[in-house]
Design a protein around this motif. Structure first.
Motif, PDB file in Angstrom:
ATOM      1  N   ILE A 160      13.160  -7.840 -11.874  1.00  0.00           N
ATOM      2  CA  ILE A 160      12.589  -8.349 -13.121  1.00  0.00           C
ATOM      3  C   ILE A 160      13.601  -8.163 -14.238  1.00  0.00           C
ATOM      4  O   ILE A 160      14.560  -7.405 -14.102  1.00  0.00           O
ATOM      5  N   ILE A 192      13.439  -7.336 -18.307  1.00  0.00           N
ATOM      6  CA  ILE A 192      12.444  -6.930 -19.304  1.00  0.00           C
ATOM      7  C   ILE A 192      13.079  -5.997 -20.326  1.00  0.00           C
ATOM      8  O   ILE A 192      14.088  -5.338 -20.043  1.00  0.00           O
ATOM      9  N   ILE A 223       3.691  -1.372 -20.894  1.00  0.00           N
ATOM     10  CA  ILE A 223       2.989  -1.508 -19.608  1.00  0.00           C
ATOM     11  C   ILE A 223       2.653  -0.112 -19.066  1.00  0.00           C
ATOM     12  O   ILE A 223       1.568   0.120 -18.537  1.00  0.00           O
ATOM     13  N   LEU A 269      -0.356   1.176 -20.846  1.00  0.00           N
ATOM     14  CA  LEU A 269      -1.546   0.489 -20.330  1.00  0.00           C
ATOM     15  C   LEU A 269      -1.999   1.135 -19.023  1.00  0.00           C
ATOM     16  O   LEU A 269      -3.179   1.432 -18.835  1.00  0.00           O
ATOM     17  N   MET A 270      -1.035   1.364 -18.132  1.00  0.00           N
ATOM     18  CA  MET A 270      -1.366   1.931 -16.826  1.00  0.00           C
ATOM     19  C   MET A 270      -1.748   3.403 -16.929  1.00  0.00           C
ATOM     20  O   MET A 270      -2.367   3.957 -16.031  1.00  0.00           O
ATOM     21  N   ALA A 271      -1.358   4.043 -18.021  1.00  0.00           N
ATOM     22  CA  ALA A 271      -1.717   5.450 -18.233  1.00  0.00           C
ATOM     23  C   ALA A 271      -3.100   5.575 -18.870  1.00  0.00           C
ATOM     24  O   ALA A 271      -3.570   6.666 -19.145  1.00  0.00           O
ATOM     25  N   GLY A 272      -3.739   4.442 -19.118  1.00  0.00           N
ATOM     26  CA  GLY A 272      -5.104   4.482 -19.645  1.00  0.00           C
ATOM     27  C   GLY A 272      -5.186   4.923 -21.092  1.00  0.00           C
ATOM     28  O   GLY A 272      -6.133   5.593 -21.487  1.00  0.00           O
ATOM     29  N   TYR A 300       8.738   2.792 -18.321  1.00  0.00           N
ATOM     30  CA  TYR A 300       7.413   2.609 -17.721  1.00  0.00           C
ATOM     31  C   TYR A 300       6.909   3.918 -17.117  1.00  0.00           C
ATOM     32  O   TYR A 300       5.834   4.404 -17.433  1.00  0.00           O
ATOM     33  N   ILE A 356       3.829   6.964 -18.358  1.00  0.00           N
ATOM     34  CA  ILE A 356       2.717   7.468 -17.539  1.00  0.00           C
ATOM     35  C   ILE A 356       2.803   8.990 -17.413  1.00  0.00           C
ATOM     36  O   ILE A 356       1.826   9.708 -17.647  1.00  0.00           O
ATOM     37  N   PRO A 412      10.953  -4.158  -9.737  1.00  0.00           N
ATOM     38  CA  PRO A 412       9.608  -4.190 -10.321  1.00  0.00           C
ATOM     39  C   PRO A 412       8.978  -2.795 -10.325  1.00  0.00           C
ATOM     40  O   PRO A 412       9.325  -1.945  -9.508  1.00  0.00           O
ATOM     41  N   PHE A 413       8.065  -2.562 -11.256  1.00  0.00           N
ATOM     42  CA  PHE A 413       7.442  -1.248 -11.394  1.00  0.00           C
ATOM     43  C   PHE A 413       6.368  -1.059 -10.321  1.00  0.00           C
ATOM     44  O   PHE A 413       5.660  -1.998  -9.979  1.00  0.00           O
ATOM     45  N   GLU A 414       6.253   0.188  -9.841  1.00  0.00           N
ATOM     46  CA  GLU A 414       5.240   0.488  -8.830  1.00  0.00           C
ATOM     47  C   GLU A 414       3.933   0.878  -9.509  1.00  0.00           C
ATOM     48  O   GLU A 414       3.932   1.546 -10.536  1.00  0.00           O
ATOM     49  N   TYR A 415       2.852   0.499  -8.876  1.00  0.00           N
ATOM     50  CA  TYR A 415       1.533   0.918  -9.350  1.00  0.00           C
ATOM     51  C   TYR A 415       1.414   2.428  -9.124  1.00  0.00           C
ATOM     52  O   TYR A 415       1.808   2.939  -8.074  1.00  0.00           O
ATOM     53  N   PRO A 416       0.886   3.164 -10.108  1.00  0.00           N
ATOM     54  CA  PRO A 416       0.839   4.621  -9.961  1.00  0.00           C
ATOM     55  C   PRO A 416       0.015   5.052  -8.737  1.00  0.00           C
ATOM     56  O   PRO A 416      -1.045   4.483  -8.478  1.00  0.00           O
TER      57      PRO A 416
END
Lengths: 350, 629
Positions: free
Chosen positions: B219, B221, B229, B232-235, B371, B375, B405-409
Motif C-alpha cells: 500500500i 499511505i 486507522i 480506529l482499530m484501537a476503539g 498504525y 493500537i 498492508p496492516f494486519e488486523y489486531p
C-alpha cells in the motif's frame, strides 16, 4: 475518605426520597477559613442534592485551582472528584461528560480561576452548552495567594492595604448569556433560600447552568472599601424575582398570579417559579437579561436570582448525537470495526 | 525550436540508460494544483512495481510560495530522501534559475518554455515545453486551465522516462474517478504532454522506468492516515484536537473514519465524540477528563501544542490518568518552518512538565508502526495509567510511504487495572495509589460504577488518594512512580537489532532516520568496507538491550534529526558514563528529511575514512551538523 457504599442508615434517621440520610451527602471536613462563604455554598449543594434525591454516586465533582476549587472535597464524598489545574476545569468536565453522559456534573471554580487564567476555557464551555452545573465562588480576590485583586473586583474597590482597583470588572453572567449558556443565575452565599432553589434548578437543567455566587472572603476581602464584603453584598443584593423550585416528583399546585408569576418548566418536568418583585423582568428573553444586568451594574447593585434561562436548547452531548450508553463502557465489539473494514481500507491504498 | 535543445545533447542508447534509479523534483508554486499531478506520478511508478517514495517540501502558506515535490524511484528499495536531483521539472519562475544551477552534471530539466533556462548550463539536458499553448488547446475554459496545466508535465515525464501512459491514466481515474469532467480534462492534458514530447523530443532522458514486481500487495499511505486507522482499530471513543501543521490530517482522517464506521446509518448516533478544542491545553484537558472517566481518548499535535500541554501532562503523570498524545514533530516555535520536519521534541517531551516527570515515548519509523503503535499506545496508556506520546514527524506523517498492508489486531484491548467486584476481593483494602502488585501500577476506579470513589488531584496525596503534604507520603509516591516507569520499560516495544558478526561499530537511530540508516549501512560497506551493527530504538524508557548493544561495540553513532543530540541527552541521564563515552552523534537539522549520503559522510569523517562523494560539501553547512560526545 469514602463513606461505605450503601451502609444502612441508623434507625430513626431522616431519609430522602432515595433512602439516604444527609450525612451521605457530606464530604471531608473543610480546611477553608471559618466563616468563608464557600463553606455555605457547599452546605447548599449538600442540601439541594439531598432534597432532590440526587444519587451521589452518579455525580462528578470537578474544579480548577484556588480556595473555591478545594471545596468539592467538602461535599458528596461518594462522588468521584477531579481537582484539575488552574482555569482548566471546563475542558476536563467536557471530556468526562463525553465519556459518560449519564453522569450529573458539578464544577466549582473561583473568580480568578474563571475570569483570569481560565477565561478562554470558560468562554468555550458556555458556547458548547455542556450539561454541567458551573459554580463560580466569587469573592473578587485571590485567597490562596493572600488577597490580590481578581478580574471580578469592581473599579474603585480596595485591597486591605488600601490599593485601589482601576480596571473594570468582568461580569461572568453577561459573558455567559452572550455566549450561549442556557441557565444563568447570580446569588449570594448568605441567601440560603435563593441559592438552594437556584442550585436545584441548575441540577435539573439540561445544559450549562452558570451560577455566579458572591461569596465573601472573610480573611482578605471583607473590609470597608471592598465591594465583595459580606455587608456590602448584603446591602446591594437586589433580587430580580423571588425564586422557588418545584421538583418533578412533587405534586404541588402552583399559585399563578397574573402578571406577577412566571413558571419555567425544565427538561425533567421540574418547575422554577418566579414571583416578580419590582421589575417587570422576563428571564427567557436574552436582550432583557443583558439590559437588566447593565442597568443594575450602573446603579452599583448586584441583580440576583435567575437571570436567563432557555430550557429548550440542545446540550452538547445531544448535539454530538452520542449513543445513550456511556462511551467509556462500550465493549470492543462496538468500538473495534471488523477485519472487513481494515481490508476495505487497505484496498483503497493499494 | 523545441527539439534543438535536446537534440544536441548526448544521446544515450536505451541500454545505457539507468533503469529504476533516479530522483525527480517538481518545482511549482503552492496552490497551483500540482498535488494531483505529483500523486499521479508517484502512483504510476508504484503501480509499475517500482519502489518509490515522495517528499513534499512545502511552505507555510496557502498559495503563491515555492514548493517542491521530490520522488525517488529505486530498484534496490531505498526510500529515504535522495538529496541529489536527477530530473527537474521547473514550473516556478521564481526558483527555476536556482533549481537548475544546483543540479549535478548530467541531470535533466523539463521546463516551461518562456523561462528560457537552457542557456544556464551546458552539462544538463533541457526539454522546453510550451505549457500555456498546450493547455489552451485541451482546456477551452480559461478558468480551469490553472488546475490541469500541471498534468501536462506528467505526460512529458511519462514519455521521457517511459512510464506507461496506461498506468498514469489508471492512477488519474482512481484519483478523480467521481469527477467526470475533471477526469476528462486531466486525461486530455496528460495525453497532450505525452504527444508533445513524443513529437518534439528525439532523445529520451538518461534514466528510464522498467516494470518491476517490488510493490505487489503493498500500500501507499501517509503516516497520519495510518495512525488514524490505528486509532480506529484501537476503539478510540473521545478525540479532542486543535488544528496544527503537520498533525491536523491525523485527526481529520480519523474523523472521516469514525463517521463512516462508527456512526449508526439510520439514527446518526455516534459511538465516539470529537471536539475541536479552543487550544491544545483544552484538547489535552478533554482527553484527561475522558480518560479519567474511562474512555479511550487521544489527541494529536505538534511542538507548540506539546509546550502548551506541559501542565496537564504533569497532572496526568501524578494523578495517573491515561492519555494518548501524537506529536507530529516539526521545526521550532512560532512562524518560520512549521512545514519542515525534525525530531526536535524528544528531550522536552520525555520530561514534559514541572517537577519530576518521565513519560513513555513510542518512536514509529514507518506508516506500519504509526498504525501499530497507535493500537499499542492506547493499551500502554491504560495499562500504565499515564500519558503516552507517539513521536512521529512531518516526514512520516504527511508524506506517502510504501508499506505492507496492516494486519488486523490479534489481541483484544488491554484496559489496564480497573477495579471491579472480583478485583476488589483480590486487592483487599483498596487505595487509589497503593502498589498492590509490586509493579508500581495501582488500581483505579471509574465514575458510574459501583466501585469506591476517589478525588483525583496532583502531587499531594497518600496511597489512599487523600490530600497529604507529608514528606514521607510524597517521597513514597515518587519512588512508586519510578518503579512504574521501570515496569514501563518491560512493556514498551523493544528495539530492533541487526548485528553482523564481527562488527565493531554500531549505529543507533529512531523514527524516520531509519530509512537513511539502512542505506548508509550499505554505503559504508560498499564504499569503505565498514561493517556496522544497527539498533533501532522503538521507545523510551530504554530497555536493557540498549546498554547491551553499546557494550558489544567499540563505539556507536547515534543518528538524530535535531541539533542538540536530544536522545543522546536522555541516554546520558539513564546510562552509566562508560557507556555514554562510546556514543558519538550524527546530527541533521536542516528541516529537510534526512538522507543517507549525509549520514554516511558524517560517519566516514568521524571514522577518519575518506568521504567518497565530493558533491556532499555543497549543502553540508546547513544540511548536516556533526557533533561528538
Amino acid at each position: 475518605m469514602t463513606t461505605p457504599a450503601g451502609s444502612p442508615p441508623a434507625p430513626g434517621k431522616k431519609l430522602n426520597r432515595i433512602g439516604l440520610e444527609v450525612a451521605q451527602y457530606r464530604g471531608s471536613k473543610t480546611t477553608l477559613c471559618a466563616g468563608c462563604g464557600h463553606n455555605a455554598i457547599s452546605e447548599r449543594i449538600i442540601e439541594a442534592c439531598y432534597d432532590l434525591g440526587v444519587d451521589p454516586k452518579r455525580v462528578l465533582k470537578l474544579s480548577g485551582i484556588g480556595c473555591s476549587s478545594k471545596s468539592p472535597a467538602y461535599f458528596l464524598s461518594q462522588a468521584h472528584g477531579f481537582n484539575s489545574v488552574h482555569g482548566r476545569m471546563p475542558s476536563v468536565a467536557t471530556g468526562a461528560l463525553l465519556a459518560n453522559r449519564t453522569m450529573a456534573a458539578i464544577g466549582v471554580s473561583g473568580d480568578g480561576d474563571t475570569g483570569a487564567i481560565g477565561v478562554g476555557q470558560f468562554v468555550h464551555l458556555m458556547r458548547r452548552n455542556l450539561p454541567l452545573v458551573y459554580i463560580i465562588e466569587d469573592n473578587g480576590c485571590y485567597g490562596l495567594t493572600k488577597g490580590q485583586f481578581s478580574p471580578t473586583a469592581d473599579v474603585g474597590s480596595t485591597l486591605k492595604n488600601g490599593v485601589v482597583n482601576d480596571l473594570p470588572p468582568i461580569d461572568t453572567c453577561v459573558m455567559a448569556i452572550e455566549l450561549g449558556a442556557t441557565f444563568v443565575a447570580r446569588s449570594f452565599s448568605g441567601d440560603k433560600k435563593q441559592l438552594t432553589a437556584l442550585l436545584k434548578g441548575a441540577l435539573s437543567h439540561k445544559g450549562t447552568a452558570m451560577l455566579d455566587v458572591l461569596s465573601p472572603c472573610v480573611t482578605f476581602n471583607d473590609h470597608e472599601g471592598s465591594t465583595k464584603s459580606y455587608s456590602y453584598v448584603k446591602d446591594h443584593e437586589e433580587p430580580v424575582s423571588d425564586v422557588s423550585f418545584v421538583p418533578y416528583f412533587e405534586d404541588i399546585a402552583i399559585e399563578q398570579e397574573e402578571g406577577t408569576t412566571q413558571t419555567v418548566t425544565l427538561h425533567d418536568g421540574s418547575k422554577i417559579v418566579l414571583r416578580k418583585l419590582d421589575h417587570a423582568f422576563d428571564p427567557t428573553v436574552r436582550g432583557e437579561s443583558l439590559r437588566m444586568l447593565r442597568e443594575s451594574a450602573e446603579r452599583g447593585e448586584y441583580a440576583t436570582g435567575l437571570l436567563y434561562v432557555d430550557p429548550a436548547k440542545k446540550d452538547f452531548c445531544s448535539m454530538l448525537n452520542l449513543v445513550d450508553e456511556p462511551l467509556a463502557f462500550l465493549p470492543a465489539a462496538v468500538t473495534r470495526p471488523p477485519a472487513s473494514v481494515l481490508d476495505e481500507l487497505m484496498d483503497k491504498q493499494r | 525550436m523545441a527539439t534543438t535543445d535536446s537534440a544536441v545533447r548526448s544521446t544515450p542508447e536505451s541500454a545505457h540508460r539507468t533503469a529504476n534509479e533516479f530522483s525527480i523534483q517538481v518545482a511549482t508554486v503552492n496552490g497551483s494544483g500540482s498535488q494531483t499531478a505529483n500523486l499521479i506520478l508517484i502512483r504510476s511508478l508504484f503501480q509499475m512495481g517500482i519502489p518509490v517514495s515522495g517528499k513534499n517540501l512545502f511552505p507555510s502558506n496557502i498559495a503563491g510560495l515555492p514548493t517542491w515535490y521530490t520522488i525517488r524511484a529505486n530498484k534496490h528499495g531505498y526510500i529515504a530522501r535522495k538529496k541529489e536531483i536527477d530530473f527537474l521539472v521547473a514550473m516556478n519562475p521564481e526558483t527555476a534559475r536556482e533549481d537548475v544551477l544546483t543540479l549535478d552534471p548530467g541531470g535533466v530539466v523539463v521546463y516551461d518554455e518562456p523561462l528560457n533556462l537552457s542557456g544556464l548550463r551546458s552539462d544538463l539536458t533541457f526539454y522546453p515545453v510550451p505549457f500555456d499553448k498546450l493547455v489552451a488547446a485541451v482546456c477551452p475554459d480559461a478558468k480551469l486551465r490553472r488546475l490541469v496545466r500541471n498534468m501536462i508535465y506528467d505526460g512529458v515525464v511519462a514519455y521521457l522516462l517511459e512510464i506507461e501512459l496506461g498506468e498514469m491514466e489508471k492512477a488519474l481515474s482512481r484519483q478523480l474517478g467521481k469527477k467526470q469532467k475533471a477526469l476528462a480534462l486531466n486525461l486530455g492534458a496528460l495525453k497532450a504532454g505525452f504527444d508533445y514530447a513524443q513529437e518534439h523530443f528525439q532523445t529520451k532522458a538518461p534514466f528510464r522506468v522498467e516494470r518491476m514486481n517490488a510493490t505487489a500487495g503493498k500500500i501507499l499511505i501517509e503516516g497520519n492516515a495510518a495512525a488514524a486507522i490505528g486509532c480506529l482499530m484501537a476503539g478510540v471513543t473521545v478525540v479532542a484536537w486543535y488544528p496544527i501543521t503537520p498533525s491536523s490530517s491525523l485527526c481529520e482522517s480519523l474523523i472521516d473514519l469514525l463517521r463512516k464506521y462508527r456512526m449508526d446509518k439510520a439514527t446518526g448516533q455516534a459511538t465516539f465524540a470529537v471536539v475541536q478544542a479552543e487550544d491544545e491545553i483544552a484538547a489535552l484537558g478533554m482527553v484527561m477528563g475522558a480518560s479519567w472517566a474511562g474512555a479511550r481518548a487521544m489527541t494529536s499535535t505538534s511542538g507548540p501544542g506539546i509546550s502548551l500541554m506541559g501542565e496537564f501532562t504533569g497532572l496526568g503523570y501524578y494523578a495517573e490518568i491515561p492519555a494518548l498524545i501524537f506529536d507530529i514533530q516539526r521545526v521550532g516555535p512560532s512562524t518560520g518552518l512549521p512545514t519542515r520536519t525534525a525530531q526536535g521534541d524528544i528531550l522536552t517531551t520525555a520530561v514534559l512538565s514541572h517537577g519530576d516527570t518521565r513519560h513513555p515515548l513510542l518512536l514509529p519509523c514507518s506508516v506500519h508502526e504509526c498504525y501499530q503503535m497507535a493500537i499499542e499506545g492506547f493499551d500502554l496508556a491504560e495499562r500504565l495509567q499515564t500519558p503516552v506520546f507517539i513521536m512521529s514527524d512531518l516526514d512520516l506523517g504527511m508524506n506517502m510511504w510504501m508499506s505492507e498492508p496492516f494486519e488486523y489486531p490479534t489481541k483484544g484491548f488491554d484496559r489496564g487495572k480497573v477495579l471491579d467486584v472480583a478485583a476488589l476481593k483480590q486487592v483487599g483494602e483498596w487505595g487509589r495509589y497503593k502498589d498492590v502488585d509490586g509493579d508500581g501500577i495501582p488500581w483505579r476506579t471509574l465514575p458510574g460504577t459501583d466501585m469506591p470513589a476517589y478525588f483525583a488531584r496532583g502531587s499531594g496525596h497518600n496511597e489512599k488518594g487523600q490530600y497529604s503534604e507529608r514528606a514521607d507520603d510524597y517521597e513514597r509516591n515518587l519512588d512508586r512512580l519510578t518503579k512504574k516507569f521501570k515496569t514501563a520499560a518491560t512493556l514498551v516495544p523493544a528495539p530492533e537489532i541487526d548485528q553482523p558478526k564481527g562488527a565493531k561499530v554500531g549505529l543507533i537511530g529512531y523514527g524516520t532516520s531509519h530509512w537513511a540508516i539502512v542505506e548508509t549501512r550499505d554505503q559504508l560497506r560498499q564504499e569503505a568496507g565498514l561493517e556496522t551493527s544497527y539498533l533501532r530504538l522503538r521507545a523510551y524508557p530504554f530497555t536493557p538491550a540498549l546498554a547491551e548493544f553499546i557494550d558489544r561495540h567499540d563505539r556507536v553513532y547515534l543518528i538524530e534529526q535535531n541539533r542538540d543530540a536530544q536522545m543522546a541527552a536522555l541516554m546520558r541521564m539513564d546510562l552509566d558514563p562508560a557507556r555514554v563515552a562510546k556514543i558519538r552523534s550524527v546530527l541533521h537539522y536542516s528541516g529537510l528529511p534526512i538522507d543517507a549520503r549525509t549520514v554516511t559522510d558524517a560517519v566516514l569523517a568521524q571514522e577518519g575514512l575518506a568521504v567518497a562523494h565530493a558533491a556532499v560539501a555543497a549543502d553540508a553547512p546547513h544540511a548536516a551538523g556533526v557533533g561528538g560526545e
